[in-house]
Enzyme design. Structure first.
Site, PDB file in Angstrom:
ATOM      1  N   LYS A 186       4.695  -8.027  -0.175  1.00  0.00           N
ATOM      2  CA  LYS A 186       3.386  -7.739   0.433  1.00  0.00           C
ATOM      3  C   LYS A 186       3.327  -8.400   1.795  1.00  0.00           C
ATOM      4  O   LYS A 186       3.980  -9.421   2.036  1.00  0.00           O
ATOM      5  CB  LYS A 186       2.259  -8.312  -0.436  1.00  0.00           C
ATOM      6  CG  LYS A 186       0.921  -7.631  -0.221  1.00  0.00           C
ATOM      7  CD  LYS A 186       0.887  -6.327  -0.986  1.00  0.00           C
ATOM      8  CE  LYS A 186      -0.462  -5.682  -1.006  1.00  0.00           C
ATOM      9  NZ  LYS A 186      -0.523  -4.669  -2.070  1.00  0.00           N
TER      10      LYS A 186
HETATM   11  N1  GLU Z   1      -0.776  -1.216  -1.156  1.00  0.00           N
HETATM   12  C1  GLU Z   1      -0.552  -0.376  -2.294  1.00  0.00           C
HETATM   13  C2  GLU Z   1      -0.539  -1.207  -3.563  1.00  0.00           C
HETATM   14  O1  GLU Z   1      -1.102  -2.272  -3.606  1.00  0.00           O
HETATM   15  C3  GLU Z   1       0.641   0.525  -2.148  1.00  0.00           C
HETATM   16  C4  GLU Z   1       1.964  -0.149  -2.012  1.00  0.00           C
HETATM   17  C5  GLU Z   1       3.105   0.805  -1.676  1.00  0.00           C
HETATM   18  O2  GLU Z   1       2.905   1.996  -1.658  1.00  0.00           O
HETATM   19  O3  GLU Z   1       4.203   0.281  -1.447  1.00  0.00           O
HETATM   20  O4  GLU Z   1      -0.040  -0.786  -4.576  1.00  0.00           O
END
Ligand code: GLU
Length: 422
Positions: A112
């Protein structure tokens, strides 16, 4: 007479993530060494991002990229722009991505990113310069086979396009697979924009079957009206459910007769908020959570359902479109009340699932129809829901712990068979 004071619960997302992990590790009887390996983030990068503002001043923002696990494949997870982002929050979100990818069984670890900024106060040019510099700073650890970012809170397909272009410029060739959630004109996947909400819809339908609720006459309250919340409201409305309340960071709207979510989104796009939406009464975020309804969809940020309000939640199903909306203490209260919580690492996994499909399409240079994307998404979410439910039944635990047992078990097994280097 003695007075009992409730010990205040921790709201630190990383401590919460660790607690959720430990609960599953106990059921799996993992030894201390395996536990430390699985709960410690593999890499944590803190960067400073100097940006020349439109007035000529230089401002420096702090950014993060955390790779929690690389065991089952490259790290995967979004990038969040928010004034309250902290390293601990990004560490929690990165570990939730590891468990999320393992829950739906896609070949990724978890990562993240975040930048401590309020993007709503920046011009488009400032936002682009911030994004390109942040992408450059984290370019030392991201890439299509290392770590693949995507949108999260307050980042968009345009943000992803800038990151993709920046990485491509640094590499000297177009690198479509280095981020997902891109615009369709630039290697994005059909269905990605709606994917988080569609996954939420599929799992909510299955939860309704379990609870004997008829979705076509159910009432729904949606807290948070961004990508996940607004589209989930529209899809559940298509299924016949009545959206009785919706809210964003500025407040909410309520109508027992029902709100048309598509009109509400148009209104928000035109005016900047849901406030003053015709034929609806104003409602606070706090009141919305406590409404008498069948399905509550928290679709905003962490720590929404806590020790402070869990006892007053009246919904029969909580569909966690957000990451980390329920604290462990609140979880226990909801379980006691017989409320079925579809945990975040399952409920909102549709987004990363279609991100996986986007990455596969980019690497192959062969693109799928929207019907195909949605068919594979539905199959992945349905299988995951069934496996989580079966695991929860087997261990006589709630769906969150069921999901963690399944996910942590998969990552532990992969760790075990890989062995430790050197
Ligand atoms: N931000 C989204 C999540 O928390 C998508 C992450 C992604 O597609 O890699 O799942």
């Amino acid at each position: 007479m003695s007075t009992v004071t409730l010990s205040k619960e921790t709201l630190n997302p990383f401590e919460i993530a660790q607690k959720q992990f430990e609960t599953a590790a106990d059921y799996l009887k993992l030894d201390a060494g395996m536990r430390s390996m699985l709960k410690t983030p593999k890499r944590q990068l803190i960067v400073s991002i100097p940006v020349r503002m439109d007035n000529g001043e230089i401002r420096v923002f702090e950014g993060y990229r955390v790779q929690h696990s690389l065991t089952r494949g490259p790290a995967k997870g979004g990038i969040r722009y928010h004034p309250d982002v902290t390293l601990d929050e990004v560490k929690a979100l990165a570990s939730w991505m590891t468990w999320k990818c393992a829950t739906v069984n896609i070949p990724y670890g978890g990562g993240k990113g975040g930048v401590r900024v309020d993007p709503r106060t920046l011009s488009l040019g400032e936002l682009e310069r911030l994004t390109r510099r942040y992408a450059t700073e984290i370019s030392v650890i991201i890439g299509p086979d290392r770590d693949i970012p995507a949108p999260d809170v307050y980042t968009t397909p345009q943000t992803m396009a800038w990151i993709m272009d920046t990485i491509s410029m640094l590499h000297g060739h177009t690198e479509l697979g280095c981020v997902t959630g891109k615009p369709l004109s630039l290697g994005g996947s059909k269905g990605r924009h709606e994917a988080t909400a569609r996954g939420c819809q599929v799992t909510t339908r299955l939860a309704c079957e379990l609870k004997g609720i008829n979705l076509s006459s159910a009432t729904v309250a949606v807290q948070g009206f961004g990508n996940a919340g607004s589209i989930a409201a529209a899809l559940l409305h298509e299924d016949g459910a009545k959206i009785i309340a919706a809210s964003d960071s500025k407040g909410g709207i309520y109508s027992r007769k029902g709100i048309d979510p598509v009109e509400a989104l148009k209104f928000k796009e035109q005016t900047g908020s849901l406030f003053n939406f015709p034929d609806a009464e104003p409602i606070t975020n706090r009141e919305l959570l406590q409404l008498n309804c069948d399905i509550l969809v928290p679709a905003a940020l962490e720590n929404t359902i806590t020790l402070e309000n869990a006892d007053r939640i009246k919904a029969k199903i909580v569909a966690e479109a957000a990451n980390g909306p329920t604290t462990p203490a609140a979880d226990a209260i909801l379980a006691e009340k017989g409320i079925l919580v579809i945990p975040d690492i399952l409920c909102n996994a549709g987004g990363v699932t279609v991100s996986y499909f986007e990455w596969v399409q980019d690497l192959y240079g062969f693109f799928w129809s929207e019907i195909e994307v949605n068919k594979y998404l539905e199959r992945t979410m349905t299988n995951a829901f069934k496996e989580v439910h079966a695991t929860a039944e087997k261990h006589k635990v709630n769906m969150r712990t069921g999901a963690y047992i399944l996910a942590v078990g998969r990552v532990a097994e992969a760790t075990q068979v890989r062995g430790i280097f050197p």
